[in-house]
Scaffold this active site. Structure first.
Site, short mmCIF file in Angstrom:
data_model
loop_
_atom_site.label_atom_id
_atom_site.label_comp_id
_atom_site.label_asym_id
_atom_site.label_seq_id
_atom_site.Cartn_x
_atom_site.Cartn_y
_atom_site.Cartn_z
N ASP A 103 0.48 -1.26 -0.27
CA ASP A 103 -0.03 0.00 -0.30
C ASP A 103 0.96 1.37 -0.06
OD1 ASP A 103 -1.83 1.45 0.46
OD2 ASP A 103 -2.38 1.07 2.47
N ARG A 165 -9.11 -13.20 7.54
CA ARG A 165 -8.36 -14.03 6.44
C ARG A 165 -8.21 -15.16 6.38
NH1 ARG A 165 -3.36 -10.73 9.26
NH2 ARG A 165 -3.87 -10.14 10.83
P1 5GP Z 1 1.91 -0.48 3.62
O1 5GP Z 1 3.64 -0.48 4.64
O2 5GP Z 1 2.60 -1.01 2.29
O3 5GP Z 1 1.56 0.68 3.20
O4 5GP Z 1 1.27 -1.66 3.42
C1 5GP Z 1 2.06 -3.00 4.36
C2 5GP Z 1 0.45 -3.86 4.65
O5 5GP Z 1 -0.55 -2.60 5.43
C3 5GP Z 1 0.11 -5.23 4.39
O6 5GP Z 1 1.06 -6.25 4.12
C4 5GP Z 1 -0.65 -5.50 5.11
O7 5GP Z 1 -0.85 -6.50 6.62
C5 5GP Z 1 -1.69 -3.99 5.41
N1 5GP Z 1 -2.92 -3.53 4.69
C6 5GP Z 1 -2.74 -2.34 3.35
N2 5GP Z 1 -3.96 -2.21 2.99
C7 5GP Z 1 -4.22 -3.18 3.40
C8 5GP Z 1 -5.71 -3.38 3.27
O8 5GP Z 1 -6.46 -3.18 1.58
N3 5GP Z 1 -6.53 -4.37 3.60
C9 5GP Z 1 -5.58 -5.03 4.66
N4 5GP Z 1 -6.93 -5.85 5.77
N5 5GP Z 1 -4.12 -4.41 5.36
C10 5GP Z 1 -3.41 -3.73 4.27
#
Ligand code: 5GP
Length: 180
Positions: A103, A165
């Site tokens: 994300d 999950r």
């Molecule tokens: P980032 O550090 O790239 O923002 O986020 C990565 C982590 O955030 C992912 O491994 C996941 O655990 C969580 N995450 C990001 N987007 C989502 C989403 O749309 N749904 C869920 N359930 N978790 C997300």
């Protein structure tokens, strides 16, 4: 039971199977002579990693690392915490990180930098889902299953407050679920 909380399905079980096959074949080709360590980031990686490795036909090791970034809500906190470290050294090794979703890119950048600092030869990322519209750090995963819009999704490893999950597909929750 869980299906009643889902507003719509974004990636079906069949699509996830096809994605895993395709990525597995690419990884098999790219890593055939590299004996990589495939490191899954807990807990979200579990279903995807299990599906993906069935389609990787090379000598490789499987390891897990615990990383937390969301702390139960639907917005990234910006804090990345290592909750379970690796049991093995990555020095001189080719590493492939298996992630459920990228994300903001913060989690993956923290882990990537850590593994490089520890002496990994190469560090690449395979992710089931990519949300490029959420990106806050410059990062593009090498292997992407499906690119999705900037929406909060659950299922196939992804949770909302540790639930969902175990859904066999990726979906969007009904808004009322957040107000429970
Ligand atoms: P980032 O550090 O790239 O923002 O986020 C990565 C982590 O955030 C992912 O491994 C996941 O655990 C969580 N995450 C990001 N987007 C989502 C989403 O749309 N749904 C869920 N359930 N978790 C997300």
């Amino acid at each position: 039971m869980l299906e009643k909380d889902i507003e719509r399905i974004l990636v079906t079980e069949q699509e996830i199977n096809a994605i895993s096959k395709k990525l597995g074949a690419q990884i098999t080709e790219d890593y055939h002579d590299k004996k990589p360590i495939i490191i899954g980031l807990l807990k979200g990686c579990i279903p995807f990693m299990a599906e993906l490795i069935k389609h990787i036909d090379i000598y490789c090791e499987i390891e897990l690392m615990g990383v937390q970034s969301y702390h139960g809500g639907t917005e990234s906190s910006g804090n990345v915490k290592i909750t379970k470290d690796l049991d093995v050294s990555v020095e001189g090794r080719h590493v492939l990180i298996a992630e459920d979703i990228v994300d903001t890119g913060r989690t993956i950048n923290v882990v990537k930098n850590l593994l490089k600092y520890r002496g990994a030869l190469t560090v690449e990322v395979v992710t089931l889902l990519d949300k490029p519209a959420g990106r806050q750090e410059d990062f593009t995963p090498k292997y992407i299953g499906s690119t999705i819009p900037k929406e909060f999704v659950v299922g196939f490893g992804l949770d909302y407050e540790e639930m969902y999950r175990n859904l066999p597909y990726i979906g969007v929750l009904k808004p009322e679920v957040y107000n429970k």
